[in-house]
Design an enzyme around this catalytic site. Structure first.
Site, mmCIF file in Angstrom:
data_model
loop_
_atom_site.group_PDB
_atom_site.id
_atom_site.type_symbol
_atom_site.label_atom_id
_atom_site.label_comp_id
_atom_site.label_asym_id
_atom_site.label_seq_id
_atom_site.Cartn_x
_atom_site.Cartn_y
_atom_site.Cartn_z
ATOM 1 C CE LYS A 157 -2.044 -1.073 3.861
ATOM 2 N NZ LYS A 157 -1.339 -2.338 4.118
ATOM 3 N NE ARG A 168 7.929 -2.666 5.692
ATOM 4 C CZ ARG A 168 6.637 -2.531 5.909
ATOM 5 N NH1 ARG A 168 5.895 -1.865 5.048
ATOM 6 N NH2 ARG A 168 6.074 -3.073 6.965
ATOM 7 N NE ARG A 184 2.463 -4.967 10.724
ATOM 8 C CZ ARG A 184 3.479 -4.815 9.878
ATOM 9 N NH1 ARG A 184 4.649 -5.359 10.136
ATOM 10 N NH2 ARG A 184 3.321 -4.127 8.784
HETATM 11 P P1 AP5 Z 1 4.927 -1.584 1.578
HETATM 12 O O1 AP5 Z 1 4.561 -0.687 0.442
HETATM 13 O O2 AP5 Z 1 5.745 -1.011 2.690
HETATM 14 O O3 AP5 Z 1 3.618 -2.328 2.146
HETATM 15 P P2 AP5 Z 1 2.412 -1.788 3.014
HETATM 16 O O4 AP5 Z 1 1.169 -2.469 2.535
HETATM 17 O O5 AP5 Z 1 2.394 -0.292 3.050
HETATM 18 O O6 AP5 Z 1 2.837 -2.386 4.414
HETATM 19 P P3 AP5 Z 1 2.764 -1.783 5.845
HETATM 20 O O7 AP5 Z 1 3.436 -2.774 6.732
HETATM 21 O O8 AP5 Z 1 3.296 -0.361 5.886
HETATM 22 O O9 AP5 Z 1 1.272 -1.759 6.104
HETATM 23 P P4 AP5 Z 1 0.613 -1.781 7.455
HETATM 24 O O10 AP5 Z 1 -0.777 -1.577 7.041
HETATM 25 O O11 AP5 Z 1 0.879 -2.938 8.309
HETATM 26 O O12 AP5 Z 1 1.386 -0.601 8.234
HETATM 27 P P5 AP5 Z 1 0.948 0.844 8.651
HETATM 28 O O13 AP5 Z 1 2.146 1.682 8.522
HETATM 29 O O14 AP5 Z 1 -0.311 1.287 7.975
HETATM 30 O O15 AP5 Z 1 5.679 -2.840 0.947
HETATM 31 C C1 AP5 Z 1 6.167 -3.906 1.773
HETATM 32 C C2 AP5 Z 1 7.483 -4.463 1.159
HETATM 33 O O16 AP5 Z 1 7.180 -5.070 -0.085
HETATM 34 C C3 AP5 Z 1 8.554 -3.399 0.888
HETATM 35 O O17 AP5 Z 1 9.821 -3.934 1.132
HETATM 36 C C4 AP5 Z 1 8.392 -3.095 -0.615
HETATM 37 O O18 AP5 Z 1 9.619 -2.672 -1.199
HETATM 38 C C5 AP5 Z 1 7.956 -4.449 -1.144
HETATM 39 N N1 AP5 Z 1 7.086 -4.334 -2.321
HETATM 40 C C6 AP5 Z 1 6.075 -3.455 -2.500
HETATM 41 N N2 AP5 Z 1 5.499 -3.650 -3.698
HETATM 42 C C7 AP5 Z 1 6.159 -4.694 -4.263
HETATM 43 C C8 AP5 Z 1 6.027 -5.390 -5.499
HETATM 44 N N3 AP5 Z 1 5.092 -5.042 -6.383
HETATM 45 N N4 AP5 Z 1 6.857 -6.426 -5.745
HETATM 46 C C9 AP5 Z 1 7.802 -6.797 -4.845
HETATM 47 N N5 AP5 Z 1 7.990 -6.172 -3.664
HETATM 48 C C10 AP5 Z 1 7.166 -5.136 -3.373
HETATM 49 O O19 AP5 Z 1 0.571 0.633 10.186
HETATM 50 C C11 AP5 Z 1 1.542 0.258 11.148
HETATM 51 C C12 AP5 Z 1 0.867 0.099 12.505
HETATM 52 O O20 AP5 Z 1 0.307 1.362 12.932
HETATM 53 C C13 AP5 Z 1 -0.305 -0.879 12.574
HETATM 54 O O21 AP5 Z 1 0.147 -2.210 12.758
HETATM 55 C C14 AP5 Z 1 -1.040 -0.344 13.799
HETATM 56 O O22 AP5 Z 1 -0.394 -0.701 14.995
HETATM 57 C C15 AP5 Z 1 -0.915 1.155 13.637
HETATM 58 N N6 AP5 Z 1 -2.030 1.736 12.847
HETATM 59 C C16 AP5 Z 1 -1.896 2.447 11.687
HETATM 60 N N7 AP5 Z 1 -3.094 2.825 11.240
HETATM 61 C C17 AP5 Z 1 -4.009 2.342 12.121
HETATM 62 C C18 AP5 Z 1 -5.447 2.380 12.185
HETATM 63 N N8 AP5 Z 1 -6.157 3.017 11.226
HETATM 64 N N9 AP5 Z 1 -6.072 1.747 13.198
HETATM 65 C C19 AP5 Z 1 -5.348 1.119 14.164
HETATM 66 N N10 AP5 Z 1 -4.015 1.019 14.173
HETATM 67 C C20 AP5 Z 1 -3.338 1.643 13.155
#
Ligand code: AP5
Length: 284
Positions: free
Chosen positions: A59, A177, A221
């Site tokens: 994402k 990552r 997660r």
């Molecule tokens: P990446 O783009 O980083 O993936 P992502 O889906 O953004 O993963 P996140 O871990 O950031 O999502 P998340 O939802 O768990 O975290 P968030 O920050 O929102 O890609 C991942 C890897 O794959 C990278 O190495 C990239 O290079 C690679 N990649 C990407 N595309 C690729 C492709 N096409 N081919 C190959 N490789 C690829 O949230 C973190 C924490 O914050 C949560 O766990 C929670 O504790 C809290 N939080 C945030 N928002 C909320 C909410 N609304 N409610 C409650 N808690 C929340």
């Protein structure tokens, strides 16, 4: 004559190109007391997009790319909590300290904390360039609150994009990552490595592994996603907003599949608004 301005596409993904321009989203990252220095040029109908999908599906990578192509602001709730996690304990309110602890364990932050944080930044939903919400909403309660707020303020979503990928590939993406501590560009040790190990291609910042990318947090997660976030697929499906996108292929290929459908949906939304305005005019 009213036209929709569609910016020319950028073809190659450059990690962090959008996130480098942090002053464009300082209001989101730091709160309303830090207004953005640069605001994207307005469109007649700003992009208002929600990204859904399991942790690690890509994402953040896609939000960065969509920001480069559509110029809508990338609003990530995870980035706000991570920015809080980088501050010293005495700078954080007790609620924010608690939120950072939830994040480090891989658990969802409680809805009330998340909603207070988003509501405080609700001006960002009115951004002239539009927005790409990444990581919010993540529970049904958050989705309902967002819908109520947007309905009240007369804002409509363009689409909700759900990225889909098998769990085994998701775990591999999270485990490899690496993130730049300065500009937040995202890399992968094997799939998208930096030119120099542990060093960001764009700003030469140091790359680090996120605390919640440890195996024990990844498991928590993914379970939280299945329990709390997956039901949003049905919620947005019923509202006719859901777009399913397979998250396979390169980031550019995935974005190439997404943008035409987004453009189609925005054109349709624009036509509906014009039609409603015309009906209104005829009735009065
Ligand atoms: P990446 O783009 O980083 O993936 P992502 O889906 O953004 O993963 P996140 O871990 O950031 O999502 P998340 O939802 O768990 O975290 P968030 O920050 O929102 O890609 C991942 C890897 O794959 C990278 O190495 C990239 O290079 C690679 N990649 C990407 N595309 C690729 C492709 N096409 N081919 C190959 N490789 C690829 O949230 C973190 C924490 O914050 C949560 O766990 C929670 O504790 C809290 N939080 C945030 N928002 C909320 C909410 N609304 N409610 C409650 N808690 C929340």
């Amino acid at each position: 004559m009213i036209g929709i301005t569609v910016p020319p596409p950028v073809r190659r993904y450059i990690p962090g190109m959008a996130t480098l321009n942090k002053q464009a989203r300082s209001r989101w990252l730091q709160g309303p007391s830090a207004p953005c220095e640069t605001v994207p040029k307005g469109a007649h109908l700003p992009w208002r997009i929600v990204l859904l999908g399991a942790p690690g599906v890509g994402k953040g990578t896609q939000a960065d790319l969509l920001n480069q192509r559509l110029h809508a602001c990338h609003l990530s709730t995870g980035d706000v909590f991570r920015a809080a996690g980088n501050r010293s304990d005495c700078e954080l309110s007790p609620v924010m300290k608690e939120a950072v602890a939830y994040m480090r364990r891989g658990e969802l932050v409680p809805d009330t904390t998340v909603w207070d944080m988003v509501r405080e930044r609700s001006e960002c939903l009115h951004c002239a360039g539009g927005f790409i919400l990444d990581g919010f909403p993540r529970t049904l309660a958050q989705a309902v609150s967002l819908k109520q707020l947007m309905d009240t303020e007369g804002l409509g979503l363009t689409a909700v994009v759900n990225y889909e990928l098998p769990a085994s590939e998701i775990v591999a993406r999270l485990g490899g990552r690496r993130t730049c501590e300065t500009c937040k560009a995202v890399y992968h040790v094997t799939d998208r490595p930096p030119r120099v190990a542990d060093c960001c291609d764009r700003c030469e910042g140091k790359l680090f592994q996120r605390e919640d990318d440890r195996p024990e947090s990844i498991k928590v997660r993914l379970e939280a996603y299945d329990r709390s976030t997956a039901p949003l697929i049905e919620f947005y499906g019923k509202l006719g907003l859901l777009m399913r996108v397979p998250a396979t292929g390169t980031p550019d290929e995935i974005c190439d599949k997404t943008v035409p459908e987004l453009e189609y949906r925005r054109t349709k939304q624009f036509a509906n608004l014009l039609w409603a305005a015309e009906e209104n005019r005829r009735d009065t």
